[in-house]
Design a protein around this motif. Structure first.
Motif, PDB file in Angstrom:
ATOM      1  N   UNK A 253       4.154  -6.160  -5.432  1.00  0.00           N
ATOM      2  CA  UNK A 253       3.101  -5.218  -5.070  1.00  0.00           C
ATOM      3  C   UNK A 253       3.676  -3.926  -4.519  1.00  0.00           C
ATOM      4  N   UNK A 254       3.033  -2.827  -4.830  1.00  0.00           N
ATOM      5  CA  UNK A 254       3.383  -1.545  -4.236  1.00  0.00           C
ATOM      6  C   UNK A 254       2.119  -0.919  -3.665  1.00  0.00           C
ATOM      7  N   UNK A 255       2.275  -0.110  -2.634  1.00  0.00           N
ATOM      8  CA  UNK A 255       1.137   0.407  -1.887  1.00  0.00           C
ATOM      9  C   UNK A 255       1.013   1.913  -2.052  1.00  0.00           C
ATOM     10  N   UNK A 256      -0.237   2.391  -2.088  1.00  0.00           N
ATOM     11  CA  UNK A 256      -0.520   3.817  -2.243  1.00  0.00           C
ATOM     12  C   UNK A 256      -1.647   4.200  -1.297  1.00  0.00           C
ATOM     13  N   UNK A 257      -1.552   5.402  -0.737  1.00  0.00           N
ATOM     14  CA  UNK A 257      -2.658   5.950   0.047  1.00  0.00           C
ATOM     15  C   UNK A 257      -3.027   7.324  -0.499  1.00  0.00           C
ATOM     16  N   UNK A 258      -4.256   7.709  -0.265  1.00  0.00           N
ATOM     17  CA  UNK A 258      -4.726   9.059  -0.598  1.00  0.00           C
ATOM     18  C   UNK A 258      -5.285   9.679   0.670  1.00  0.00           C
ATOM     19  N   UNK A 300       7.157   1.277  -0.755  1.00  0.00           N
ATOM     20  CA  UNK A 300       7.195  -0.094  -0.270  1.00  0.00           C
ATOM     21  C   UNK A 300       6.963  -1.077  -1.395  1.00  0.00           C
ATOM     22  N   UNK A 301       7.607  -2.207  -1.320  1.00  0.00           N
ATOM     23  CA  UNK A 301       7.442  -3.268  -2.312  1.00  0.00           C
ATOM     24  C   UNK A 301       7.225  -4.576  -1.577  1.00  0.00           C
ATOM     25  N   UNK A 302       6.207  -5.309  -1.989  1.00  0.00           N
ATOM     26  CA  UNK A 302       5.960  -6.647  -1.458  1.00  0.00           C
ATOM     27  C   UNK A 302       6.302  -7.629  -2.567  1.00  0.00           C
ATOM     28  N   UNK A 303       7.403  -8.352  -2.417  1.00  0.00           N
ATOM     29  CA  UNK A 303       7.819  -9.293  -3.457  1.00  0.00           C
ATOM     30  C   UNK A 303       6.911 -10.516  -3.418  1.00  0.00           C
ATOM     31  N   UNK A 304       6.399 -10.876  -4.595  1.00  0.00           N
ATOM     32  CA  UNK A 304       5.436 -11.949  -4.686  1.00  0.00           C
ATOM     33  C   UNK A 304       4.019 -11.457  -4.764  1.00  0.00           C
ATOM     34  N   UNK A 305       3.827 -10.135  -4.669  1.00  0.00           N
ATOM     35  CA  UNK A 305       2.528  -9.497  -4.892  1.00  0.00           C
ATOM     36  C   UNK A 305       1.457  -9.937  -3.908  1.00  0.00           C
ATOM     37  N   UNK A 312      -1.853   1.188   5.450  1.00  0.00           N
ATOM     38  CA  UNK A 312      -1.619   2.462   6.137  1.00  0.00           C
ATOM     39  C   UNK A 312      -0.430   2.360   7.082  1.00  0.00           C
ATOM     40  N   UNK A 313      -0.275   1.211   7.729  1.00  0.00           N
ATOM     41  CA  UNK A 313       0.846   1.023   8.642  1.00  0.00           C
ATOM     42  C   UNK A 313       2.189   1.047   7.934  1.00  0.00           C
ATOM     43  N   UNK A 314       2.203   0.678   6.647  1.00  0.00           N
ATOM     44  CA  UNK A 314       3.430   0.729   5.858  1.00  0.00           C
ATOM     45  C   UNK A 314       3.726   2.146   5.395  1.00  0.00           C
ATOM     46  N   UNK A 315       2.691   2.853   4.921  1.00  0.00           N
ATOM     47  CA  UNK A 315       2.901   4.135   4.252  1.00  0.00           C
ATOM     48  C   UNK A 315       2.891   5.334   5.203  1.00  0.00           C
ATOM     49  N   UNK A 316       2.035   5.332   6.207  1.00  0.00           N
ATOM     50  CA  UNK A 316       1.923   6.523   7.050  1.00  0.00           C
ATOM     51  C   UNK A 316       3.262   6.944   7.673  1.00  0.00           C
ATOM     52  N   UNK A 330      -6.119  12.428   8.085  1.00  0.00           N
ATOM     53  CA  UNK A 330      -6.986  11.327   7.687  1.00  0.00           C
ATOM     54  C   UNK A 330      -6.586  10.736   6.351  1.00  0.00           C
ATOM     55  N   UNK A 331      -6.647   9.422   6.261  1.00  0.00           N
ATOM     56  CA  UNK A 331      -6.388   8.714   5.006  1.00  0.00           C
ATOM     57  C   UNK A 331      -7.706   8.124   4.538  1.00  0.00           C
ATOM     58  N   UNK A 332      -8.167   8.574   3.379  1.00  0.00           N
ATOM     59  CA  UNK A 332      -9.476   8.171   2.868  1.00  0.00           C
ATOM     60  C   UNK A 332      -9.436   6.894   2.034  1.00  0.00           C
ATOM     61  N   UNK A 333      -8.301   6.655   1.351  1.00  0.00           N
ATOM     62  CA  UNK A 333      -8.202   5.485   0.481  1.00  0.00           C
ATOM     63  C   UNK A 333      -6.826   4.854   0.625  1.00  0.00           C
ATOM     64  N   UNK A 334      -6.766   3.552   0.525  1.00  0.00           N
ATOM     65  CA  UNK A 334      -5.494   2.834   0.535  1.00  0.00           C
ATOM     66  C   UNK A 334      -5.654   1.576  -0.305  1.00  0.00           C
ATOM     67  N   UNK A 335      -4.645   1.297  -1.137  1.00  0.00           N
ATOM     68  CA  UNK A 335      -4.759   0.165  -2.050  1.00  0.00           C
ATOM     69  C   UNK A 335      -3.376  -0.323  -2.453  1.00  0.00           C
ATOM     70  N   UNK A 336      -3.363  -1.452  -3.109  1.00  0.00           N
ATOM     71  CA  UNK A 336      -2.122  -2.017  -3.618  1.00  0.00           C
ATOM     72  C   UNK A 336      -2.315  -2.420  -5.068  1.00  0.00           C
TER      73      UNK A 336
END
Length: 425
Positions: A253-258, A300-305, A312-316, A330-336
């Protein structure tokens, strides 16, 4: 009902086409399992060659990594020219390297041919955080130029700061054959092109089992598709449908914020070039501006998805380290989203039972390579398998110890290389 994840991409789409659920027993030439980029590219290239194509999607078009990724058109594969030339024989290495820019060319061609509005912007940067990485980029440039990319430019630290808005980098390689897009808009545009050519797409129609044979059959909850060929293009979302190929890779898994939309003042400092950016770390960060001027930042990568509890705590912290001027924004969206990682880091193409093909394992380079995969598959099914076989002939090595053992071991390896990046060794 399976819906899109709660991402910026899904929220920014208006009037999404709805495709029906399969509720009948039908026949076609090629049944494609998965409506992500691999499946859509396959269906589109096959339909252009006159094949009767049916696409079966478990959820929505672009539901998986296709509709969740960073939206960057990054050339080549997860292993580049230097590794390919050292690892494989001259003939195979040359065949593989001759295709490293084709995926991006295919995307631009589809955008133009089918008039797909997907917020395309030209130009992508690879940034160096230390002098060792900068030297690596200089070698990278020479390798890519040998294979025909004449749109590369080395940037010093001052040029990078002017174009990106940060003093974090020692330099960069600018690739004007790269760029960025809204990936879900691109997927939906490709799906529309498939149906315009006579192809059929069914959503909420996950394949529950396959029946091998002269004319294999894909069964769903309420229907079936008998075909001459089946193409498995579910990648990290294929599930247990074909254990003989899913055991050859692990989902990650990888994480993204907008962020909230940037102000005019902020846009003068943050990415005034409007290029997309990825750094050279093993666990890399990547970012770009959206069409409505949000900063999309991933890493960031989460092995095993597994879905992390605090994206947000990972990316900010990563984002604010690169752009301290955005502290507290402000972060409006966050997903993996999940991608499929192979042991060799090279994609896995092939076939079993003679008429069931598979495309998977892009290892983080899926946007471009998926489009190449679909074109090569269409070539193979029309009797021109040479380029497809350049990939199919690669040995698809399973992770030692099986998937459950591989996940912690891969995470340990990543931690080691992450430490090397921090120490610049």
């Amino acid at each position: 009902m399976n819906k899109h994840t709660d991402s910026y991409y899904a929220h920014s789409i208006q009037n999404v086409s709805e495709y029906p659920q399969l509720q009948d027993n039908i026949e076609c030439d090629v049944c494609v399992v998965g409506a992500g980029f691999s499946g859509l590219s396959s269906a589109l290239h096959l339909a252009e060659k006159g094949f009767k194509v049916v696409v079966l999607e478990n959820a929505k078009v672009g539901f998986g990594a296709t509709g969740r990724n960073g939206g960057q058109i990054v050339n080549s594969y997860s292993r580049d020219v230097d590794v390919i030339e050292s690892r494989y024989g001259d003939k195979q290495a040359k065949a593989l390297c001759n295709m490293i820019f084709e995926g991006g060319d295919i995307i631009r061609g589809l955008i133009d041919k089918h008039n797909i509005d997907c917020d395309f912007k030209q130009g992508g940067m690879f940034t160096a955080l230390n002098h060792k990485q900068l030297q690596g980029l200089e070698q990278h440039k020479k390798h890519w130029e040998r294979y025909g990319n004449d749109q590369l430019h080395m940037m010093d630290a001052s040029e990078v700061e002017a174009g990106v808005g940060t003093s974090a980098y020692k330099g960069a390689l600018l690739d004007m054959r790269g760029g960025h897009i809204h990936p879900l808009k691109l997927a939906l545009g490709e799906a529309a092109a498939v149906t315009a050519l006579g192809g059929q797409i069914f959503e909420q129609s996950g394949v529950t089992r396959l029946e091998k044979g002269v004319n294999p059959v894909a069964y769903t909850e309420k229907g079936s598709v008998k075909a001459k060929y089946i193409v498995l293009a579910g990648n990290a979302y294929l599930g247990g449908l074909a254990p003989n190929i899913s055991n050859k890779a692990i989902p990650c898994g990888t994480q993204v914020v907008a962020t909230e939309p940037l102000s005019e003042a902020q846009l003068k400092e943050i990415l005034p070039s409007d290029y997309c950016v990825e750094d050279c770390n093993y666990l890399l960060d990547y970012f770009r501006l959206s069409a409505d001027k949000r900063l999309l930042f991933g890493g960031g990568v989460v092995y095993g998805a597994r879905d992390p509890e605090n994206i947000e705590g990972i990316i900010r912290p990563k984002m604010e380290k690169i752009f301290p001027q955005l502290k507290g924004i402000g972060i409006d969206y966050k997903w993996t989203g999940n991608f499929l990682l192979t042991y060799s880091r090279m994609p896995q193409f092939g076939a079993f039972a003679d008429n069931i093909y598979y495309l998977q394992g892009y290892s983080g380079h899926g946007v471009t390579c998926t489009h190449l995969a679909g074109k090569l598959l269409a070539e193979a099914l029309t009797g021109h398998a040479e380029r497809f076989d350049a990939f199919a002939d690669l040995t698809h090595i399973a992770f030692p110890g099986g998937r459950h053992f591989a996940i912690p071991m891969t995470a340990m390896g990543a931690a080691y290389y992450n430490l090397r990046d921090k120490l610049a060794i």
